[in-house]
Design a protein around this motif. Sequence first.
Motif, PDB file in Angstrom:
ATOM      1  N   TYR A 190     -36.368  38.120  24.250  1.00 22.17           N
ATOM      2  CA  TYR A 190     -35.244  37.338  25.111  1.00 22.17           C
ATOM      3  C   TYR A 190     -35.657  37.264  26.509  1.00 22.17           C
ATOM      4  O   TYR A 190     -36.192  38.100  27.184  1.00 22.17           O
ATOM      5  CB  TYR A 190     -34.120  37.919  24.858  1.00 22.17           C
ATOM      6  N   LYS A 191     -35.294  36.261  27.413  1.00 24.47           N
ATOM      7  CA  LYS A 191     -35.113  36.295  28.680  1.00 24.47           C
ATOM      8  C   LYS A 191     -34.167  36.969  29.230  1.00 24.47           C
ATOM      9  O   LYS A 191     -33.282  37.303  28.626  1.00 24.47           O
ATOM     10  CB  LYS A 191     -34.913  34.746  29.125  1.00 24.47           C
ATOM     11  N   ALA A 199     -31.112  38.241  31.883  1.00 27.76           N
ATOM     12  CA  ALA A 199     -29.875  37.820  32.175  1.00 27.76           C
ATOM     13  C   ALA A 199     -29.839  36.958  33.544  1.00 27.76           C
ATOM     14  O   ALA A 199     -29.356  36.013  33.783  1.00 27.76           O
ATOM     15  CB  ALA A 199     -28.823  38.788  32.455  1.00 27.76           C
ATOM     16  N   ASP A 233     -32.545  34.985  34.556  1.00 29.52           N
ATOM     17  CA  ASP A 233     -33.458  33.994  34.503  1.00 29.52           C
ATOM     18  C   ASP A 233     -32.640  32.643  34.675  1.00 29.52           C
ATOM     19  O   ASP A 233     -31.582  32.386  33.993  1.00 29.52           O
ATOM     20  CB  ASP A 233     -34.031  34.056  33.252  1.00 29.52           C
ATOM     21  N   LEU A 252     -31.503  30.254  31.872  1.00 27.08           N
ATOM     22  CA  LEU A 252     -30.735  30.468  30.689  1.00 27.08           C
ATOM     23  C   LEU A 252     -29.810  29.357  30.643  1.00 27.08           C
ATOM     24  O   LEU A 252     -29.207  28.996  31.299  1.00 27.08           O
ATOM     25  CB  LEU A 252     -30.078  31.956  30.837  1.00 27.08           C
ATOM     26  N   ILE A 260     -23.415  32.856  28.409  1.00 31.56           N
ATOM     27  CA  ILE A 260     -24.765  32.414  28.015  1.00 31.56           C
ATOM     28  C   ILE A 260     -25.129  32.251  26.788  1.00 31.56           C
ATOM     29  O   ILE A 260     -24.413  32.892  25.562  1.00 31.56           O
ATOM     30  CB  ILE A 260     -25.729  33.532  28.435  1.00 31.56           C
ATOM     31  N   TRP A 275     -26.944  32.895  23.838  1.00 28.62           N
ATOM     32  CA  TRP A 275     -28.066  33.602  23.714  1.00 28.62           C
ATOM     33  C   TRP A 275     -28.638  33.167  21.888  1.00 28.62           C
ATOM     34  O   TRP A 275     -29.510  33.766  21.483  1.00 28.62           O
ATOM     35  CB  TRP A 275     -27.810  35.038  23.379  1.00 28.62           C
ATOM     36  N   SER A 327     -33.180  30.478  25.437  1.00 34.35           N
ATOM     37  CA  SER A 327     -32.811  31.785  26.118  1.00 34.35           C
ATOM     38  C   SER A 327     -34.074  32.867  25.621  1.00 34.35           C
ATOM     39  O   SER A 327     -33.859  33.924  26.080  1.00 34.35           O
ATOM     40  CB  SER A 327     -31.508  32.327  25.396  1.00 34.35           C
ATOM     41  N   TRP A 328     -34.911  32.166  24.910  1.00 35.83           N
ATOM     42  CA  TRP A 328     -35.982  33.052  24.367  1.00 35.83           C
ATOM     43  C   TRP A 328     -37.368  32.763  24.784  1.00 35.83           C
ATOM     44  O   TRP A 328     -37.614  31.323  25.180  1.00 35.83           O
ATOM     45  CB  TRP A 328     -36.221  33.003  23.024  1.00 35.83           C
ATOM     46  N   SER A 376     -29.060  42.769  28.835  1.00 34.41           N
ATOM     47  CA  SER A 376     -29.526  41.661  28.849  1.00 34.41           C
ATOM     48  C   SER A 376     -31.085  41.693  29.686  1.00 34.41           C
ATOM     49  O   SER A 376     -31.235  40.742  30.645  1.00 34.41           O
ATOM     50  CB  SER A 376     -28.837  40.427  29.255  1.00 34.41           C
TER      51      SER A 376
END
Length: 213
Positions: free
Chosen positions: A39-40, A42, A44, A47, A56, A58, A63-64, A92
Amino acid sequence: MSSQPIPTRVVLLAGPSGSGKSFLAARTGLPVLRLDDFYKEANDPTLPLVTGSTDIDWDSTASWDMEAAVTAVAELCRTGRTRVPVYDISISARTGSEVLHIDRSPLFVAEGIFAADIVGRCQELGLLADAICLRGRPATTFRRRLLRDLREGRKSVPFLLRRGWRLMRSERRIVARQAELGAHPCGKEEALGRLAAAAAGRCRRTPAGSGAA
């Protein structure tokens, strides 16, 4: 004449959040790559947000870090080891990294809600043994997911309830999409059978984009 080494392949284990992927992967006794660790973070700026909300999203592939996940799968198949992030869902963020070794295992499982999104890439690279989408009853998935997320303190209770309700309503669409990407939708017992077949060298791949067999 010396025998050729058995190439390492991956079984991609997809399915909605809370469908039991991690539990099933652990039951196989095979090495496991946790795709959710990609996952990226928080902070980033790329997102995505849930439409009409400040939450967000997810559950969006945006988001990945797909490229990093594919690289890790490829390195495991090629060398038997790769460095992976350690991700804390409650904040996150990545809290470090570790080296995952699969020794000489000819097969490993890569599990996560976005596993189906790399079926095509893994197939093109010649890495895919099988791709499975674990499915069940949406109400059961909702309950299992909520209890797990509350127990692990993954997010705030209001966020978990909003996300859970949204995912329950869209679960059948999620499964249908993953099937279209090439992951075979099935229950736990059939999934275990397919994993056992893959471990025995009887790969049952579903061509990417063709849907369920």
